[in-house]
Design a protein around this motif. Structure first.
Motif, PDB file in Angstrom:
ATOM      1  N   ASN A 121      25.592  61.558  33.768  1.00 28.43           N
ATOM      2  CA  ASN A 121      26.364  62.476  32.936  1.00 28.43           C
ATOM      3  C   ASN A 121      25.595  62.920  31.698  1.00 28.43           C
ATOM      4  O   ASN A 121      25.737  64.043  31.255  1.00 28.43           O
ATOM      5  CB  ASN A 121      27.662  61.808  32.474  1.00 28.43           C
TER       6      ASN A 121
ATOM      7  N   ASN B  79      32.186  63.628  36.977  1.00 26.16           N
ATOM      8  CA  ASN B  79      31.198  62.608  36.687  1.00 26.16           C
ATOM      9  C   ASN B  79      30.122  62.639  37.761  1.00 26.16           C
ATOM     10  O   ASN B  79      30.420  62.704  38.951  1.00 26.16           O
ATOM     11  CB  ASN B  79      31.852  61.229  36.660  1.00 26.16           C
TER      12      ASN B  79
ATOM     13  N   SER C  89      25.072  56.493  36.170  1.00 26.03           N
ATOM     14  CA  SER C  89      25.608  57.767  35.700  1.00 26.03           C
ATOM     15  C   SER C  89      24.495  58.701  35.245  1.00 26.03           C
ATOM     16  O   SER C  89      23.557  58.301  34.573  1.00 26.03           O
ATOM     17  CB  SER C  89      26.575  57.517  34.547  1.00 26.03           C
TER      18      SER C  89
ATOM     19  N   ASN D 231      26.972  60.786  39.517  1.00 23.39           N
ATOM     20  CA  ASN D 231      26.344  59.480  39.687  1.00 23.39           C
ATOM     21  C   ASN D 231      25.239  59.554  40.723  1.00 23.39           C
ATOM     22  O   ASN D 231      25.362  60.221  41.742  1.00 23.39           O
ATOM     23  CB  ASN D 231      27.382  58.449  40.150  1.00 23.39           C
TER      24      ASN D 231
ATOM     25  N   GLU E 163      37.336  63.669  37.574  1.00 27.31           N
ATOM     26  CA  GLU E 163      38.245  62.968  36.683  1.00 27.31           C
ATOM     27  C   GLU E 163      38.932  64.005  35.809  1.00 27.31           C
ATOM     28  O   GLU E 163      38.326  64.561  34.901  1.00 27.31           O
ATOM     29  CB  GLU E 163      37.433  61.996  35.821  1.00 27.31           C
TER      30      GLU E 163
ATOM     31  N   LYS F 176      36.974  66.977  34.478  1.00 26.89           N
ATOM     32  CA  LYS F 176      35.565  66.674  34.269  1.00 26.89           C
ATOM     33  C   LYS F 176      34.960  66.077  35.542  1.00 26.89           C
ATOM     34  O   LYS F 176      35.622  65.334  36.258  1.00 26.89           O
ATOM     35  CB  LYS F 176      35.427  65.683  33.108  1.00 26.89           C
TER      36      LYS F 176
END
Ligand SMILES: [Zn+2]
Length: 57
Positions: free
Chosen positions: A50, A36, A48, A38, A31, A34
């Motif tokens: 994160n 992410n 998630s 999962n 994204e 960044k």
């Protein structure tokens, strides 16, 4: 690009901005700048991770 979790470069592309790490079985979605992270649950849903990699503050 490497997996943030295991540093493996064995990533398979599963979407336009989604990757799957064959080494540790995590789904990575990019994204902007960044990543992410999962975890794919047994029922196919994503949870998630994160918080384990990015700490706020
Ligand atoms: Zn990995």
């Amino acid at each position: 690009m490497k997996c943030p979790n295991c540093q493996s470069s064995q990533l398979g592309r599963i979407g336009s901005k989604q990757y799957y790490c064959w080494n540790c079985c995590l789904e990575l979605s990019v994204e902007e700048d960044k990543i992410n992270i999962n975890q794919i649950e047994e029922d196919g849903s994503l949870s998630s991770l994160n918080d384990l990699f990015y700490q706020e503050g």
